[in-house]
Design an enzyme around this catalytic site. Structure first.
Site, PDB file in Angstrom:
ATOM      1  N   ARG A   1      59.658  45.066  24.689  1.00 43.00           N
ATOM      2  CA  ARG A   1      58.561  45.300  25.785  1.00 43.00           C
ATOM      3  C   ARG A   1      57.300  44.835  25.350  1.00 43.00           C
ATOM      4  O   ARG A   1      56.515  44.299  26.118  1.00 43.00           O
ATOM      5  CB  ARG A   1      58.735  46.820  26.111  1.00 43.00           C
ATOM      6  CG  ARG A   1      57.491  47.219  26.937  1.00 43.00           C
ATOM      7  CD  ARG A   1      57.438  48.611  27.381  1.00 43.00           C
ATOM      8  NE  ARG A   1      57.750  49.642  26.617  1.00 43.00           N
ATOM      9  CZ  ARG A   1      57.835  51.073  26.472  1.00 43.00           C
ATOM     10  NH1 ARG A   1      57.681  51.405  27.743  1.00 43.00           N
ATOM     11  NH2 ARG A   1      57.615  51.926  25.332  1.00 43.00           N
TER      12      ARG A   1
ATOM     13  N   TYR B   1      51.271  55.447  17.494  1.00 44.76           N
ATOM     14  CA  TYR B   1      52.096  56.081  16.838  1.00 44.76           C
ATOM     15  C   TYR B   1      52.437  55.492  15.359  1.00 44.76           C
ATOM     16  O   TYR B   1      52.412  54.142  15.087  1.00 44.76           O
ATOM     17  CB  TYR B   1      53.769  56.184  17.494  1.00 44.76           C
ATOM     18  CG  TYR B   1      53.740  57.413  18.523  1.00 44.76           C
ATOM     19  CD1 TYR B   1      53.070  58.342  18.851  1.00 44.76           C
ATOM     20  CD2 TYR B   1      55.047  57.161  19.434  1.00 44.76           C
ATOM     21  CE1 TYR B   1      53.046  59.204  19.819  1.00 44.76           C
ATOM     22  CE2 TYR B   1      55.100  57.964  20.291  1.00 44.76           C
ATOM     23  CZ  TYR B   1      54.134  59.001  20.489  1.00 44.76           C
ATOM     24  OH  TYR B   1      54.434  59.958  21.648  1.00 44.76           O
TER      25      TYR B   1
ATOM     26  N   ARG C   1      49.471  57.512  28.669  1.00 50.76           N
ATOM     27  CA  ARG C   1      49.877  59.132  28.970  1.00 50.76           C
ATOM     28  C   ARG C   1      49.857  59.351  30.596  1.00 50.76           C
ATOM     29  O   ARG C   1      50.540  60.139  31.208  1.00 50.76           O
ATOM     30  CB  ARG C   1      49.017  60.175  28.404  1.00 50.76           C
ATOM     31  CG  ARG C   1      49.259  60.141  26.728  1.00 50.76           C
ATOM     32  CD  ARG C   1      50.765  60.526  26.410  1.00 50.76           C
ATOM     33  NE  ARG C   1      50.897  60.451  24.721  1.00 50.76           N
ATOM     34  CZ  ARG C   1      52.070  60.232  24.286  1.00 50.76           C
ATOM     35  NH1 ARG C   1      53.023  60.513  24.948  1.00 50.76           N
ATOM     36  NH2 ARG C   1      51.896  60.228  22.925  1.00 50.76           N
TER      37      ARG C   1
ATOM     38  N   GLU D   1      62.507  65.891  28.724  1.00 52.95           N
ATOM     39  CA  GLU D   1      61.125  65.134  29.005  1.00 52.95           C
ATOM     40  C   GLU D   1      60.922  65.374  30.450  1.00 52.95           C
ATOM     41  O   GLU D   1      61.793  65.507  31.467  1.00 52.95           O
ATOM     42  CB  GLU D   1      61.486  63.582  28.622  1.00 52.95           C
ATOM     43  CG  GLU D   1      60.343  62.814  28.720  1.00 52.95           C
ATOM     44  CD  GLU D   1      60.385  61.182  28.566  1.00 52.95           C
ATOM     45  OE1 GLU D   1      60.826  61.281  27.508  1.00 52.95           O
ATOM     46  OE2 GLU D   1      60.455  60.395  29.370  1.00 52.95           O
TER      47      GLU D   1
ATOM     48  N   TYR E   1      66.122  52.276  21.309  1.00 53.97           N
ATOM     49  CA  TYR E   1      64.993  52.605  21.990  1.00 53.97           C
ATOM     50  C   TYR E   1      64.145  51.895  21.046  1.00 53.97           C
ATOM     51  O   TYR E   1      63.055  51.219  21.644  1.00 53.97           O
ATOM     52  CB  TYR E   1      64.905  54.132  21.953  1.00 53.97           C
ATOM     53  CG  TYR E   1      63.295  54.246  22.086  1.00 53.97           C
ATOM     54  CD1 TYR E   1      62.806  54.105  23.757  1.00 53.97           C
ATOM     55  CD2 TYR E   1      62.461  54.701  21.511  1.00 53.97           C
ATOM     56  CE1 TYR E   1      61.402  54.383  24.065  1.00 53.97           C
ATOM     57  CE2 TYR E   1      61.124  55.103  21.818  1.00 53.97           C
ATOM     58  CZ  TYR E   1      60.711  54.710  23.438  1.00 53.97           C
ATOM     59  OH  TYR E   1      59.421  55.207  23.388  1.00 53.97           O
TER      60      TYR E   1
HETATM   61  C1  3EB Z   1      56.852  60.233  23.957  1.00 54.93           C
HETATM   62  O1  3EB Z   1      55.825  61.058  24.318  1.00 54.93           O
HETATM   63  C2  3EB Z   1      58.194  60.570  24.520  1.00 54.93           C
HETATM   64  O2  3EB Z   1      58.966  54.513  25.745  1.00 54.93           O
HETATM   65  O3  3EB Z   1      58.262  54.236  27.849  1.00 54.93           O
HETATM   66  C3  3EB Z   1      57.781  58.888  27.162  1.00 54.93           C
HETATM   67  C4  3EB Z   1      57.346  58.318  28.150  1.00 54.93           C
HETATM   68  C5  3EB Z   1      58.504  58.362  26.008  1.00 54.93           C
HETATM   69  C6  3EB Z   1      57.403  56.752  28.157  1.00 54.93           C
HETATM   70  C7  3EB Z   1      58.245  54.856  26.869  1.00 54.93           C
HETATM   71  C8  3EB Z   1      58.477  57.011  25.721  1.00 54.93           C
HETATM   72  C9  3EB Z   1      57.956  56.379  26.721  1.00 54.93           C
HETATM   73  O4  3EB Z   1      56.617  59.467  23.047  1.00 54.93           O
HETATM   74  C10 3EB Z   1      58.879  59.354  24.925  1.00 54.93           C
END
Ligand code: 3EB
Length: 337
Positions: A162, A214, A227, A328, A155
């Site tokens: 990406r 992050y 989001r 998720e 990941y």
């Molecule tokens: C998160 O909130 C959970 O890498 O495209 C959620 C939605 C998550 C999309 C992505 C990763 C992705 O970090 C993981």
């Protein structure tokens, strides 16, 4: 943008809405013909693919946890749907009313960073060549998402590839779209996306740190997604894959029902914040629930049914992008009239 101006521009966009999306979930034992108005279908699991389907079909390798395994994406008020076609790089394209659905997959995923970057570059090139530069929603399904130690984890390598492709294409955090990234049972990376002539509106969750900010403890390149993305031209609000994360930290380790609670709270908070900002009301259309361990499915389904009442849900087995996350949820809302 000042709130009033913002609301006005949204109203203008809504008045120009091309079409309105609807969703229907189906299982096997269905011999009805294609549901009327079907734009495309997403079939989960490695079920043998049906031939002679007139609509575009995308097949994932996500095992369904019950009989429901196919999403029907239905368009009301559609004026123009081209015939699905395959273009350079094995990309499948479906053009409809100023939108483009693209899907592409790699045969293997042995070099995740390079493969992701190359696949995304091809997809983004196609979006630009066809003049659909705005990403509204992206799905990423890859094998063995948690394999590899520390920053070699698949990941994390995917996130680097990406991000490189996005930057190469001139994108930045403000144009990152809603997304999901999960593991599936297939040898390669599958990416499918909806792009549009007109931009969507991207939102962050006040309860969560933006994923693209992050800290590096979660990987060398933070994930490139928003989001939520509001797509007025589809009459739809796309909520990204959402998990038991507060700020940037995973909470409720080993407690699936507590993770479910925080996940739903995150989604509800995000949607009500978007309501307030835009003055629109939204109704849930369907939820897609990814569960890491099959054993957690009955209790999660039971708790969700109580909390969501009549919202249709599709349940799929998937490993989540952080080892400690047990589920998720992504959500699709329609804009109320
Ligand atoms: C998160 O909130 C959970 O890498 O495209 C959620 C939605 C998550 C999309 C992505 C990763 C992705 O970090 C993981």
């Amino acid at each position: 943008m000042p709130a009033k101006q913002y609301a006005t521009s949204l109203v203008e966009r809504l008045e120009n809405a091309d079409l309105s999306l609807r969703f229907n979930l189906q299982g096997a034992h269905r011999d009805k013909p294609e549901l009327a108005g079907t734009l495309f279908t997403i079939r989960h699991g490695n079920t043998s693919s049906q031939t002679s389907m007139p609509a575009a079909v995308i097949q994932t390798g996500l095992p369904p946890l019950e009989d429901l395994h196919t999403e029907y994406w239905i368009a009301d008020k559609l004026t123009n749907r081209h015939f699905p076609k395959q273009v350079a790089g094995g990309i499948h394209c479906l053009e409809f009313d100023k939108h483009l659905l693209l899907s592409a997959s790699s045969n293997t995923f042995d070099t995740p960073q390079e493969t992701t970057r190359a696949l995304y570059q091809q997809l983004l090139r196609q979006c630009h060549a066809d003049s659909f530069p705005n990403l509204l929603r992206v799905w990423n399904y890859m094998p063995n998402i948690n394999h590899g130690a520390a920053d070699n984890e698949i990941y994390r390598q995917f996130c680097i590839g990406r991000h490189q492709a996005f930057i190469d294409a001139g994108m930045h955090t403000s144009t990152f779209p809603a997304a999901s990234a999960l593991s599936h049972d297939a040898p390669g990376l599958l990416v499918y996306l909806i792009a549009a002539k007109r931009p969507g509106l991207h939102f962050e969750n006040p309860q969560q740190q933006s994923a693209y900010e992050y800290p590096k403890i979660h990987g060398p390149k933070s994930p490139s997604f928003a989001r939520a993305t509001l797509a007025p031209s589809l009459n739809c609000l796309f909520i990204s894959g959402t998990a038991s994360i507060s700020g940037h930290q995973s909470l409720h380790i080993d407690k699936p029902l507590k993770q479910l609670d925080l996940t739903l709270n995150n989604i509800e908070h995000l949607v009500s914040d978007i309501c307030q900002r835009t003055n629109f009301k939204f109704s849930p259309a369907f939820y897609k629930v990814y569960i890491r361990h099959r054993k957690d499915f009955p209790s999660i389904k039971n708790a969700l049914s109580t909390r969501l009442q009549n919202t249709p849900c599709i349940y799929l087995q998937a490993d989540i992008c952080r080892q400690e996350l047990l589920l998720e949820i992504e959500a699709h809302y329609t804009i109320d009239d």
